[in-house]
Scaffold this motif. Sequence first.
Motif, PDB file in Angstrom:
ATOM      1  N   LYS A   1    -107.244  15.390 -65.586  1.00 46.99           N
ATOM      2  CA  LYS A   1    -108.287  16.197 -66.211  1.00 46.99           C
ATOM      3  C   LYS A   1    -108.134  16.155 -67.723  1.00 46.99           C
ATOM      4  CE  LYS A   1    -110.008  20.970 -66.523  1.00 46.99           C
ATOM      5  NZ  LYS A   1    -109.824  22.379 -66.090  1.00 46.99           N
ATOM      6  N   GLY A   2    -109.261  16.039 -68.399  1.00 50.32           N
ATOM      7  CA  GLY A   2    -109.291  16.133 -69.854  1.00 50.32           C
ATOM      8  C   GLY A   2    -110.444  17.020 -70.273  1.00 50.32           C
ATOM      9  N   LYS A   3    -110.312  17.700 -71.379  1.00 55.18           N
ATOM     10  CA  LYS A   3    -111.392  18.577 -71.825  1.00 55.18           C
ATOM     11  C   LYS A   3    -111.340  18.745 -73.339  1.00 55.18           C
ATOM     12  CE  LYS A   3    -108.804  22.880 -70.974  1.00 55.18           C
ATOM     13  NZ  LYS A   3    -108.755  24.131 -70.196  1.00 55.18           N
TER      14      LYS A   3
ATOM     15  N   TYR B   1    -108.535  21.275 -77.261  1.00 63.74           N
ATOM     16  CA  TYR B   1    -108.497  20.214 -76.257  1.00 63.74           C
ATOM     17  C   TYR B   1    -107.476  20.564 -75.187  1.00 63.74           C
ATOM     18  CZ  TYR B   1    -104.255  18.949 -78.776  1.00 63.74           C
ATOM     19  OH  TYR B   1    -103.027  18.984 -79.362  1.00 63.74           O
TER      20      TYR B   1
ATOM     21  N   LEU C   1    -105.253  18.678 -71.540  1.00 66.38           N
ATOM     22  CA  LEU C   1    -104.931  17.585 -70.632  1.00 66.38           C
ATOM     23  C   LEU C   1    -104.206  18.175 -69.433  1.00 66.38           C
ATOM     24  CD1 LEU C   1    -103.547  14.999 -73.221  1.00 66.38           C
ATOM     25  CD2 LEU C   1    -105.776  14.915 -72.098  1.00 66.38           C
TER      26      LEU C   1
ATOM     27  N   GLU D   1    -102.142  22.482 -66.684  1.00 66.95           N
ATOM     28  CA  GLU D   1    -102.761  22.043 -67.928  1.00 66.95           C
ATOM     29  C   GLU D   1    -101.896  22.306 -69.154  1.00 66.95           C
ATOM     30  OE1 GLU D   1    -107.560  22.249 -67.825  1.00 66.95           O
ATOM     31  OE2 GLU D   1    -106.518  24.136 -68.137  1.00 66.95           O
TER      32      GLU D   1
END
Length: 256
Positions: free
Chosen positions: A137-139, A217, A219, A234
């Motif tokens: 997951k990335g955001k 951000y 990860l 996360e």
Amino acid sequence: METKKTFAQLLVLPAILVTLSASATEFDQPGDGPFFGEEASGRWLIGGKYASMYNSDDGIGEQESTNAGLILGYEFARPVWKGKAAFEFEYLPTTNKGDIKGVPSSNPSIYPAGGEWENPLYSGYLAYRTAGRLYAKGKIGIVASRYKIRTTAVVQQTVDIIDEVPVTDPTTGLPVVDPDTGLPTGATTQVVVGQKNVGPAVGEALIVQENKTQIGYGLGLGVHITKNFDLEFEYEGNQGKAQLYNFGINAIVKLP
């Protein structure tokens, strides 16, 4: 007022997308939808998050601050590179304050009396999850932080009291006069006539707060426990100060 401003900032991106999708329907062709040519079908997300906050500033104690709160989001049905995209909003108030080392200490902070710190977060992210039962997951998004330190004042702060006085002749001590008219020129100057105390007195609580809204951000790794339940681990950065970051656990339910 600050809370209203924070949520207004976090809602800017979703509001723009909703406006664009609404206007796009005026130009739809048969089979077209407002999002990449398809309807924005998907699933709502709701969950909980627990995060350990860390601060690498000198003098921050071993006891980290912790936050716990809610995750609300929407996952789009259309695949993106075989994965899924989603909007996610996090509300993470502080549940346990971290400690700050004072003097004496082998690694003291800039606050001699020590104290405690916290960092509540309000965030809005665009997230991407890869395909697979075990996924990455990335955001990226907007993070509003309310970093606060509570310590004890050890010095009374003062400010100068300034007054405007006539310019005087150093030999006579009288106001300066115009040599042509013999009358005072009226020239003035500013001088310090005293001092006054500001802020808390010695021994009283001292609050240092730093409010910032900036790009954040994250990860992480996740696993689909069931069709409608995910568990994620996360890392999140850029939380108001370069020295602040957290590690969190997310438990997310996807509503059918």
